[in-house]
Write a protein that holds these residues in place. Structure first.
Motif, PDB file in Angstrom:
ATOM      1  N   ILE A 187       0.839  -1.209   0.000  1.00 16.45           N
ATOM      2  CA  ILE A 187       0.000   0.000   0.000  1.00 16.45           C
ATOM      3  C   ILE A 187       0.869   1.253   0.000  1.00 16.45           C
ATOM      4  CG2 ILE A 187      -1.700   1.316   1.342  1.00 16.45           C
ATOM      5  CD1 ILE A 187      -2.750  -1.451   2.294  1.00 16.45           C
ATOM      6  N   LEU A 210       2.477   1.696  -3.429  1.00 17.73           N
ATOM      7  CA  LEU A 210       1.581   2.226  -4.462  1.00 17.73           C
ATOM      8  C   LEU A 210       1.292   3.712  -4.231  1.00 17.73           C
ATOM      9  CD1 LEU A 210      -0.830  -0.796  -4.985  1.00 17.73           C
ATOM     10  CD2 LEU A 210       0.918   0.056  -6.552  1.00 17.73           C
ATOM     11  N   MET A 263       2.249   6.865  -6.768  1.00 22.02           N
ATOM     12  CA  MET A 263       1.338   7.934  -7.217  1.00 22.02           C
ATOM     13  C   MET A 263       1.972   9.313  -7.000  1.00 22.02           C
ATOM     14  SD  MET A 263      -2.609   6.892  -6.600  1.00 22.02           S
ATOM     15  CE  MET A 263      -3.387   5.772  -7.763  1.00 22.02           C
ATOM     16  N   GLU A 312       4.605   9.781  -9.642  1.00 23.01           N
ATOM     17  CA  GLU A 312       3.979  10.047 -10.936  1.00 23.01           C
ATOM     18  C   GLU A 312       3.608  11.517 -11.074  1.00 23.01           C
ATOM     19  OE1 GLU A 312       1.784   5.895 -12.159  1.00 23.01           O
ATOM     20  OE2 GLU A 312       0.877   7.078 -10.571  1.00 23.01           O
ATOM     21  N   SER A 368       3.206   8.288 -15.914  1.00 20.13           N
ATOM     22  CA  SER A 368       2.460   7.159 -15.361  1.00 20.13           C
ATOM     23  C   SER A 368       3.382   5.960 -15.326  1.00 20.13           C
ATOM     24  CB  SER A 368       1.228   6.851 -16.226  1.00 20.13           C
ATOM     25  OG  SER A 368       0.230   7.815 -16.005  1.00 20.13           O
ATOM     26  N   ILE A 369       3.462   5.330 -14.162  1.00 21.75           N
ATOM     27  CA  ILE A 369       4.324   4.158 -13.997  1.00 21.75           C
ATOM     28  C   ILE A 369       3.429   2.917 -13.979  1.00 21.75           C
ATOM     29  CG2 ILE A 369       5.981   2.987 -12.495  1.00 21.75           C
ATOM     30  CD1 ILE A 369       6.679   5.744 -11.326  1.00 21.75           C
ATOM     31  N   PRO A 370       3.520   2.060 -14.982  1.00 21.00           N
ATOM     32  CA  PRO A 370       2.707   0.832 -14.955  1.00 21.00           C
ATOM     33  C   PRO A 370       3.075  -0.015 -13.736  1.00 21.00           C
ATOM     34  CG  PRO A 370       3.704   1.163 -17.114  1.00 21.00           C
ATOM     35  CD  PRO A 370       4.346   2.144 -16.181  1.00 21.00           C
ATOM     36  N   ILE A 371       2.055  -0.499 -13.014  1.00 16.26           N
ATOM     37  CA  ILE A 371       2.380  -1.236 -11.782  1.00 16.26           C
ATOM     38  C   ILE A 371       3.048  -2.570 -12.093  1.00 16.26           C
ATOM     39  CG2 ILE A 371       0.691  -0.118 -10.299  1.00 16.26           C
ATOM     40  CD1 ILE A 371      -1.141  -2.462 -10.649  1.00 16.26           C
ATOM     41  N   ASN A 372       2.824  -3.089 -13.298  1.00 12.13           N
ATOM     42  CA  ASN A 372       3.539  -4.338 -13.612  1.00 12.13           C
ATOM     43  C   ASN A 372       5.007  -4.072 -13.960  1.00 12.13           C
ATOM     44  OD1 ASN A 372       2.124  -3.078 -15.670  1.00 12.13           O
ATOM     45  ND2 ASN A 372       1.946  -4.897 -16.934  1.00 12.13           N
ATOM     46  N   ASP A 408       0.380  -2.701 -20.123  1.00  7.52           N
ATOM     47  CA  ASP A 408       0.801  -1.809 -19.044  1.00  7.52           C
ATOM     48  C   ASP A 408      -0.414  -1.488 -18.167  1.00  7.52           C
ATOM     49  OD1 ASP A 408       3.374  -1.755 -19.930  1.00  7.52           O
ATOM     50  OD2 ASP A 408       3.217   0.208 -20.915  1.00  7.52           O
ATOM     51  N   ILE A 409      -0.240  -1.616 -16.868  1.00 11.71           N
ATOM     52  CA  ILE A 409      -1.364  -1.389 -15.946  1.00 11.71           C
ATOM     53  C   ILE A 409      -1.171  -0.052 -15.233  1.00 11.71           C
ATOM     54  CG2 ILE A 409      -2.671  -2.309 -13.996  1.00 11.71           C
ATOM     55  CD1 ILE A 409      -1.198  -5.033 -14.592  1.00 11.71           C
ATOM     56  N   ILE A 410      -2.096   0.859 -15.486  1.00  9.25           N
ATOM     57  CA  ILE A 410      -2.058   2.175 -14.831  1.00  9.25           C
ATOM     58  C   ILE A 410      -3.294   2.291 -13.943  1.00  9.25           C
ATOM     59  CG2 ILE A 410      -1.973   4.675 -15.178  1.00  9.25           C
ATOM     60  CD1 ILE A 410       0.354   3.445 -16.584  1.00  9.25           C
ATOM     61  N   ARG A 411      -3.087   2.684 -12.687  1.00 11.65           N
ATOM     62  CA  ARG A 411      -4.215   2.861 -11.758  1.00 11.65           C
ATOM     63  C   ARG A 411      -4.560   4.343 -11.632  1.00 11.65           C
ATOM     64  NH1 ARG A 411      -2.407   2.446  -6.707  1.00 11.65           N
ATOM     65  NH2 ARG A 411      -4.125   1.474  -5.626  1.00 11.65           N
ATOM     66  N   LYS A 417      -6.795   6.983  -8.928  1.00 10.16           N
ATOM     67  CA  LYS A 417      -7.339   6.976  -7.574  1.00 10.16           C
ATOM     68  C   LYS A 417      -8.823   6.633  -7.631  1.00 10.16           C
ATOM     69  CE  LYS A 417      -4.090  10.376  -5.809  1.00 10.16           C
ATOM     70  NZ  LYS A 417      -3.888  11.812  -5.547  1.00 10.16           N
ATOM     71  N   ARG A 475      -4.217  10.887 -15.968  1.00  9.70           N
ATOM     72  CA  ARG A 475      -3.499   9.715 -16.490  1.00  9.70           C
ATOM     73  C   ARG A 475      -3.800   9.480 -17.975  1.00  9.70           C
ATOM     74  NH1 ARG A 475      -1.138   7.731 -12.106  1.00  9.70           N
ATOM     75  NH2 ARG A 475      -1.846   8.879 -10.291  1.00  9.70           N
ATOM     76  N   ARG A 510      -1.600  11.866 -19.826  1.00 10.76           N
ATOM     77  CA  ARG A 510      -0.209  11.430 -19.895  1.00 10.76           C
ATOM     78  C   ARG A 510       0.003  10.325 -20.925  1.00 10.76           C
ATOM     79  NH1 ARG A 510       0.377  10.837 -13.416  1.00 10.76           N
ATOM     80  NH2 ARG A 510       0.703  13.023 -12.903  1.00 10.76           N
TER      81      ARG A 510
END
Lengths: 84, 395
Positions: free
Chosen positions: A42, A45, A49, A52, A58-62, B150-153, B155, B165, B168
């Motif tokens: 947590i 992550l 954010m 970023e 944007s940073i891909p979480i994978n 690519d996985i972008i989250r 909030k 996002r 970007r």
């Protein structure tokens, strides 16, 4: 992006981690985020954010699966920032 | 640390948090008496921790349909949809889902989890992007990981953050799949669908909406958030599960994009698993008919939701922003949550316990799931018990 940009990313990450973790260990580029700084998923992550927004990327979480140290995180940020 | 020692370490952490005796996770349910009551240990408990939103687990129409299917077609298909596992019922259910959502195509998956896994991993791949809500269900995360995109989250439910996002991503938005949920399973709140649709159109993305918790719950005919917001035509792909309002197991995806049919040939979670049993398909078909005509069930469900939400709110609990069938009391620590969960069980009420990292923002949740079969007296008792326990947990 230049070497000084990379150094700036590394410095910012070390500063932020120092505040976030309250670690007694000095935050060095090769310190391990999980085993030495005890950053849980947590916190990581949330930190991502923040990073970023700081760098407007944007940073891909994978992309984080191979990140274990502050230096590796800086490498990732630098790579994304360079191509954005 | 070797592989087995890693598991030992995780087990030690779990044991430190959870005491011996009845475990909060995977609790043994010895007998089920009805849609609202069961036996746990020696206790007859009220079930407030199921996803049985319309209370249809014992609907005679569904039970009879399942019986008939077993008698006629046996206990299982023993094969995948790609091979020998596409019976008349599977194909009929796909047509019924497509027609329900006024879509050209529908696909049935073996579980709701696989519906997301199979749809997402079929739609996007390496080089593409998925933009998902931070509170997304694990099936969405896992589908994204499986895809290699690519996985972008963004909030949770924060449209400013979502747009940031998208901006970007620049020209990559054309190969971006946005994913949201009708009702989020942790706090029970709804996606701001109108704003999500506006953004997906502005940035030219594809939108997938998971109606797992909202199917049967929202909208006049129970389609979900798309019906409540009148935005059905604006959503590209809709997924959902049979294991909540439809009271069986399985999942679906519907769309007006003809490319949906191609998933049957590229989606491993669709291809490499046995298809749902004939009884499962038959009971789901019967339940779907009851769901579509079940406005009286939705009315009762919402009456129960509103009553319990008001009682917990009045007692002082921190809750999710919207009343709904998922009502979660948010507490600061796992110890508080565990104490509340245990005390509720001592009062013969079973709810769900959710601890970090599953719970958002590092908090812990004691989550109630309300259903249409709960009586007003049962809901009142649950509310009064929560109220009585408030000072114990928050004192």
């Amino acid at each position: 992006m230049t070497d000084s940009d990379y150094d700036e990313i590394l410095r910012l990450l070390c500063d932020r981690l120092s505040t976030l973790t309250n670690s007694e260990l000095p935050i060095t580029p090769d310190i391990n985020l999980i085993t030495q700084l005890s950053i849980d998923s947590i916190k990581l992550l949330n930190l991502i954010m923040e990073i970023e927004d700081t760098f407007d990327i944007s940073i891909p979480i994978n992309g984080l699966t191979d990140v274990q140290t502050v230096r590796q995180l800086a490498d990732l940020v630098y790579k994304i920032k360079s191509t954005s | 640390m070797n592989l087995l020692e890693k598991l030992d370490s995780a087990a030690a952490a779990r044991k430190a948090l959870l005491p011996d005796g009845i475990g909060a996770f995977g609790i043994p349910i010895e007998e089920v008496y009805s849609a609202t009551e069961a036996r746990i240990g020696n206790r007859r408990v009220l079930l407030l921790g199921t996803n049985n939103y319309l209370g249809l687990t014992f609907a005679p129409e569904c039970i009879q349909a399942a019986h008939e299917a077993i008698d006629k077609e046996g206990t299982g298909t023993t094969g995948s949809r790609m091979a020998n596992g596409s019976y008349y019922g599977h194909r009929a259910l796909e047509k019924e889902f497509a027609e329900f959502y006024r879509c050209s195509s529908g696909i049935v998956f073996t579980t709701g989890y696989q519906a997301n896994l199979g749809t997402i991993s079929g739609l996007v791949g390496p080089g593409d992007t998925v933009l998902i809500d931070g509170d997304s269900h694990a099936s969405i995360y896992d589908g994204c990981v499986l895809s290699g995109a690519d996985i972008i989250r963004f909030k949770h439910n924060d449209m400013v953050d979502m747009e940031k996002r998208l901006r970007r991503l620049d020209d990559r938005t054309e190969t971006t799949l946005v994913i949201a949920e009708g009702i989020y399973s942790m706090l029970g709140d709804q996606a701001p669908l109108a704003e999500i649709v506006r953004l997906k159109k502005a940035y030219n993305c594809i939108l997938l909406l998971d109606e797992a918790h909202s199917l049967g719950v929202l909208g006049e005919t129970g389609q979900g958030l798309v019906e409540q917001t009148d935005l059905l035509e604006e959503v590209d792909f809709i997924t959902g599960t049979f294991s909540k309002s439809l009271c069986s197991i399985g999942g679906f995806c519907v769309s007006n994009h003809p490319q949906l049919e191609q998933l049957r040939y590229v989606s491993h979670p669709y291809i490499f698993t046995a298809s749902p049993s004939p009884a499962t398909i038959a009971s789901t078909r019967a339940a779907l008919q009851l769901l579509r005509t079940g406005s009286h069930l939705r009315k009762q469900l919402w009456s129960n939701c509103t009553q319990l939400y008001a009682q917990l709110n009045e007692a002082g609990y921190q809750l999710g922003p919207d009343p709904g069938p998922v009502i979660a009391a948010v507490v600061d620590t796992p110890q508080q949550a565990l104490l509340l969960w245990q005390k509720l069980l001592e009062h013969n009420i079973y709810v769900n316990l959710i601890l970090p990292p599953a719970a958002p923002e590092g908090k812990s949740l004691v989550r109630c799931s309300v259903n249409a079969a709960h009586t007003a007296e049962q809901i009142k008792y649950v509310g009064e018990t929560f109220s009585k326990l408030y000072s114990l947990v928050n004192g």
